[in-house]
Scaffold this motif. Sequence first.
Motif, short mmCIF file in Angstrom:
data_model
loop_
_atom_site.label_atom_id
_atom_site.label_comp_id
_atom_site.label_asym_id
_atom_site.label_seq_id
_atom_site.Cartn_x
_atom_site.Cartn_y
_atom_site.Cartn_z
N ALA A 164 0.84 -1.20 0.00
CA ALA A 164 0.00 0.00 0.00
C ALA A 164 0.87 1.25 0.00
CB ALA A 164 -0.93 -0.01 1.22
N ALA A 165 2.02 1.17 0.67
CA ALA A 165 2.94 2.32 0.71
C ALA A 165 3.47 2.64 -0.68
CB ALA A 165 4.10 2.03 1.67
N ALA A 166 3.82 1.61 -1.45
CA ALA A 166 4.34 1.82 -2.80
C ALA A 166 3.28 2.43 -3.70
CB ALA A 166 4.85 0.51 -3.38
N ALA A 167 2.04 1.93 -3.61
CA ALA A 167 0.95 2.47 -4.42
C ALA A 167 0.67 3.93 -4.05
CB ALA A 167 -0.30 1.62 -4.25
N PHE A 168 0.69 4.23 -2.75
CA PHE A 168 0.47 5.59 -2.28
C PHE A 168 1.59 6.51 -2.79
CE2 PHE A 168 1.20 8.94 0.88
CZ PHE A 168 -0.05 9.52 0.96
N ALA A 169 2.82 6.03 -2.73
CA ALA A 169 3.96 6.84 -3.18
C ALA A 169 3.85 7.15 -4.67
CB ALA A 169 5.26 6.11 -2.88
N LEU A 170 3.45 6.16 -5.46
CA LEU A 170 3.30 6.38 -6.90
C LEU A 170 2.21 7.42 -7.17
CD1 LEU A 170 4.14 5.60 -9.78
CD2 LEU A 170 2.38 3.81 -9.71
N ALA A 171 1.10 7.32 -6.44
CA ALA A 171 0.02 8.29 -6.62
C ALA A 171 0.48 9.70 -6.23
CB ALA A 171 -1.19 7.88 -5.78
N GLN A 172 1.29 9.80 -5.17
CA GLN A 172 1.81 11.09 -4.76
C GLN A 172 2.74 11.68 -5.82
OE1 GLN A 172 1.52 13.18 -1.86
NE2 GLN A 172 -0.38 12.03 -1.65
N ALA A 173 3.59 10.84 -6.39
CA ALA A 173 4.49 11.31 -7.45
C ALA A 173 3.69 11.76 -8.67
CB ALA A 173 5.48 10.20 -7.82
N ALA A 174 2.63 11.02 -8.99
CA ALA A 174 1.80 11.38 -10.14
C ALA A 174 1.08 12.70 -9.92
CB ALA A 174 0.79 10.27 -10.41
N SER A 175 0.58 12.94 -8.71
CA SER A 175 -0.13 14.19 -8.43
C SER A 175 0.81 15.39 -8.48
CB SER A 175 -0.82 14.11 -7.06
OG SER A 175 0.13 14.18 -6.00
N ARG A 176 2.10 15.12 -8.29
CA ARG A 176 3.10 16.18 -8.35
C ARG A 176 3.73 16.30 -9.73
NH1 ARG A 176 2.93 14.60 -3.09
NH2 ARG A 176 3.62 16.07 -1.49
N HIS A 177 3.34 15.42 -10.67
CA HIS A 177 3.96 15.37 -11.99
C HIS A 177 5.48 15.25 -11.82
CE1 HIS A 177 0.07 16.49 -13.64
NE2 HIS A 177 0.06 17.52 -12.80
N GLY A 178 5.86 14.36 -10.92
CA GLY A 178 7.27 14.25 -10.57
C GLY A 178 7.86 12.89 -10.80
N GLU A 179 8.75 12.50 -9.90
CA GLU A 179 9.49 11.25 -10.04
C GLU A 179 9.42 10.45 -8.75
OE1 GLU A 179 13.51 12.35 -10.78
OE2 GLU A 179 13.80 13.30 -8.84
N LEU A 180 9.53 9.13 -8.90
CA LEU A 180 9.50 8.23 -7.76
C LEU A 180 10.84 7.51 -7.67
CD1 LEU A 180 7.89 6.82 -5.48
CD2 LEU A 180 7.26 5.07 -7.18
N ILE A 181 11.45 7.56 -6.49
CA ILE A 181 12.69 6.83 -6.25
C ILE A 181 12.36 5.65 -5.34
CG2 ILE A 181 15.02 6.93 -5.30
CD1 ILE A 181 15.06 9.90 -5.92
N ALA A 182 12.48 4.44 -5.89
CA ALA A 182 12.19 3.22 -5.14
C ALA A 182 13.49 2.65 -4.60
CB ALA A 182 11.49 2.21 -6.03
N VAL A 183 13.59 2.58 -3.29
CA VAL A 183 14.83 2.14 -2.64
C VAL A 183 14.67 0.72 -2.09
CG1 VAL A 183 16.50 2.62 -0.81
CG2 VAL A 183 15.38 4.52 -2.01
#
Length: 297
Positions: A164-183
């Motif tokens: 759920a954290a990964a899905a939430f992070a992706l949605a947050q990056a999308a709402s910011r028109h930004g980038e996601l760094i998966a560690v």
Amino acid sequence: MQLPVVVGVDGSQGSLRALDWAAAEAARSGLPLRVVHASLWERYEGIRPASDTERPTEQVLAEHLVAAAQERAQRLGPEVRAVASVQPEDPVAALVRESHEAALVVLGSRGRGRIAGMLLGSVSLSLAGRSHCPVVVVQATAPGIPPKSGRVVVGIGDAAGPSAAAAFALAQAASRHGELIAVRAWRRPAHEAMTHPLLSGSQASAHHQQAEEHLEEVLAVLDRTGSSDVTIHRSVVQGPTHQELIEAAAGAELLVVGARRTGGWHGFHLGPVNHAMLHYAPCPVAVVPDAYLSSRA
């Protein structure tokens, strides 16, 4: 029905930063904003006669506090639909209840009074382990490194599929028109037998490759369910997870971690990684319950 962004305020500098973050989040996502102040003033004001119509002093101060917070939020985001609520009860209990019908709950990392000098306020820590929706904890002071617009960092654990954290992070990056760094951090098992020095490099390579493959599998599934216009960066590193996430979060707008359910909705497990992020991360931290997506399905 659109669930609101809920922000807890107590008049402290930390809660003002949380309010600003919540107002910006509501404006970006098009969600309403709900400003909440909860306090047990009735317990300290004593029992008042039934005929006494004068409101308790603390109640008046609380109403002024949320009204000022609501006005501040409207100045920051005139398009945001903001409402305010004063609740005469324990702050954690009030915010846990609010989390049932919230998109996320936002708090400052420090509060007023005796907990103001602590690195993390007791309300923030308690709520992060009991909320039914993601909780975002905003630092009381500005980060040393200015954040890069749209950058979101998420820690990828051992689960086979996207959390759920990964899905939430992706949605947050999308709402910011930004980038996601998966560690994805890995460490050599403590029980692993030490072999000839010439072979130790191959063992490390095997662990690194296994971590890379796991990350690719998780992201492949996540990408099919998320936004294709988000740039996803992979980071596979050897070292303690909390240390690697703190380093990756430097210059990020948001760091996202998950919380495992320990039994029903009575609480979530905040392990050492979660505690380290909430105390030391250089940017706002979102703690996402692992059952969040299924509970809202």
